[in-house]
Design a protein around this motif. Structure first.
Motif, PDB file in Angstrom:
ATOM      1  N   ILE A   1       0.845  -1.198   0.000  1.00 34.67           N
ATOM      2  CA  ILE A   1       0.000   0.000   0.000  1.00 34.67           C
ATOM      3  C   ILE A   1       0.878   1.245   0.000  1.00 34.67           C
ATOM      4  O   ILE A   1       0.621   2.214  -0.717  1.00 34.67           O
ATOM      5  N   LEU A   2       1.941   1.199   0.798  1.00 37.77           N
ATOM      6  CA  LEU A   2       2.843   2.329   0.889  1.00 37.77           C
ATOM      7  C   LEU A   2       3.424   2.674  -0.475  1.00 37.77           C
ATOM      8  O   LEU A   2       3.397   3.823  -0.905  1.00 37.77           O
TER       9      LEU A   2
ATOM     10  N   PHE B   1       2.229   1.886  -3.367  1.00 40.51           N
ATOM     11  CA  PHE B   1       1.156   2.372  -4.227  1.00 40.51           C
ATOM     12  C   PHE B   1       0.956   3.869  -4.029  1.00 40.51           C
ATOM     13  O   PHE B   1       0.894   4.638  -4.985  1.00 40.51           O
ATOM     14  N   PHE B   2       0.890   4.290  -2.778  1.00 39.43           N
ATOM     15  CA  PHE B   2       0.670   5.710  -2.517  1.00 39.43           C
ATOM     16  C   PHE B   2       1.854   6.558  -2.953  1.00 39.43           C
ATOM     17  O   PHE B   2       1.698   7.645  -3.486  1.00 39.43           O
ATOM     18  N   MET B   3       3.060   6.022  -2.760  1.00 38.75           N
ATOM     19  CA  MET B   3       4.232   6.791  -3.143  1.00 38.75           C
ATOM     20  C   MET B   3       4.260   7.024  -4.646  1.00 38.75           C
ATOM     21  O   MET B   3       4.693   8.062  -5.128  1.00 38.75           O
TER      22      MET B   3
ATOM     23  N   THR C   1       1.519   6.824  -6.862  1.00 39.06           N
ATOM     24  CA  THR C   1       0.384   7.514  -7.484  1.00 39.06           C
ATOM     25  C   THR C   1       0.215   8.956  -7.032  1.00 39.06           C
ATOM     26  O   THR C   1      -0.495   9.708  -7.673  1.00 39.06           O
ATOM     27  N   THR C   2       0.806   9.335  -5.931  1.00 40.78           N
ATOM     28  CA  THR C   2       0.541  10.681  -5.448  1.00 40.78           C
ATOM     29  C   THR C   2       1.746  11.591  -5.628  1.00 40.78           C
ATOM     30  O   THR C   2       2.854  11.146  -5.877  1.00 40.78           O
ATOM     31  N   THR C   3       1.468  12.840  -5.496  1.00 39.12           N
ATOM     32  CA  THR C   3       2.546  13.824  -5.537  1.00 39.12           C
ATOM     33  C   THR C   3       2.478  14.626  -4.254  1.00 39.12           C
ATOM     34  O   THR C   3       1.436  14.715  -3.619  1.00 39.12           O
TER      35      THR C   3
END
Lengths: 208, 133
Positions: free
Chosen positions: B8-9, B11-13, B15-17
């Motif tokens: 999950i970590l 994934f967030f790293m 897809t996000t800015t």
């Protein structure tokens, strides 16, 4: 090689806590929303005084003017049409929608002498040699007190006209939608219908 | 359990800015149906235009560049600075996203556009929300 050292076992109990901490950190500092907008290319700054205006034949020009009262006028050699609201821009109230006007102007299907001149050009297979109005210019002009909202609405309608033309072109020549074309086919369609939108130098038409 | 959390970590790293700056101007972006997504975040420079959040500063249109209010004349320096911090190969691809409140008068936008032309930041994007108009 011979003396292989034994790797001491790592205590991984706290790993979940640490990664949860990192996860929360990223959740807090990041945002998901992607910026989107209408892409445009500005002309380079004028080098000399004389270069500020380019002569365009009258029939090749469609002026879209948004005035201080946020009314829009689309004027070509065929005549002019006024739109007083965003709904009218999209064709309500018995008006010809701005996008249809733009499409008619860009295509010049009837080879009218009041619409941009057609020249035959080769776009490669499967499009072949077709007549296009490669000199047409859509000039979007605004007044000092025009609201940004109306301006974007007008820009949007013009871009919509081009997108619909490209979609129709893709259906006609490649039998699929524009979205499903390969990059090469897309650029072929884009050269067939290039976006020729000019954002004129500021003018003041009065009505402050 | 740690594996899942790590997944999950990551994934967030990916897809996000990072939240780049705190907004100091209020803006309601105009809506448009034909918007395109701006692909590479690293190539995009933002110009925020709107009335200030802080009511004590009045309701006049202000422009925010990088965490502070600025005048239109400062755009050229700002663009040059942003350009210098980019890869040389990326510099021609720089896109300036104009995020302006929909009540802004075009005079202001036009001034900004002229300044951008002078700064040779010719790829621009009028930021708008996806909407149905």
């Amino acid at each position: 090689m011979a003396n292989k050292r034994k790797v001491p076992a790592l205590n991984a109990n706290s790993m979940a806590d640490i990664s949860f901490l990192l996860l929360t950190f990223f959740l807090l500092v990041s945002n998901m929303d992607v910026d989107s907008g209408l892409a445009r290319r500005l002309p380079p700054p004028p080098q000399t005084e004389e270069q500020t205006s380019v002569d365009v034949q009258r029939r090749n020009l469609l002026v879209v003017l948004v005035n201080a009262q946020n009314e829009t006028m689309a004027q070509s050699q065929q005549g002019s049409e006024w739109y007083s609201s965003a709904e009218e821009l999209r064709g309500s109230g018995g008006k010809v929608a701005l996008k249809d006007k733009v499409k008619e102007f860009v295509l010049n299907m009837s080879n009218s002498s009041e619409l941009p001149e057609l020249t035959e050009e080769d776009f490669g297979p499967p499009i072949g040699i077709v007549p296009v109005t490669d000199q047409h210019v859509i000039s979007i002009q605004n007044d000092a007190t025009t609201s940004y909202k109306t301006y974007i609405a007008v820009q949007n309608e013009v871009v919509r006209a081009y997108n619909e033309l490209r979609e129709e072109g893709a259906r006609k020549y490649f039998n699929t939608s524009y979205e499903e074309l390969t990059e090469d086919q897309k650029s072929q369609i884009n050269t067939l219908y290039p976006q020729r939108i000019s954002e004129a130098e500021p003018k003041n038409y009065g009505g402050q | 359990m740690p594996d899942i959390v790590f997944a999950i970590l990551f994934f967030f790293m990916v897809t996000t800015t990072m939240r780049s700056e705190t907004l100091m101007v209020k803006m309601k972006l105009p809506t448009a149906s034909e918007v395109q997504k701006l692909e590479k975040k690293s190539l995009v420079t933002y110009i925020n235009i709107g009335p200030p959040m802080d009511a004590r500063l009045g309701t006049g249109t202000q422009m925010q560049l990088n965490d502070r209010f600025a005048q239109v004349s400062e755009i050229q320096d700002y663009i040059a600075q942003e350009k210098a911090s980019m890869n040389e190969a990326d510099q021609p691809l720089m896109t300036v996203s104009i995020k302006a409140d929909d009540e802004t008068r075009m005079q202001y936008i036009t001034d900004v556009k002229q300044a951008l032309r002078q700064a040779y930041a010719l790829k621009i994007s009028y930021s708008a929300r996806q909407g149905d108009n």
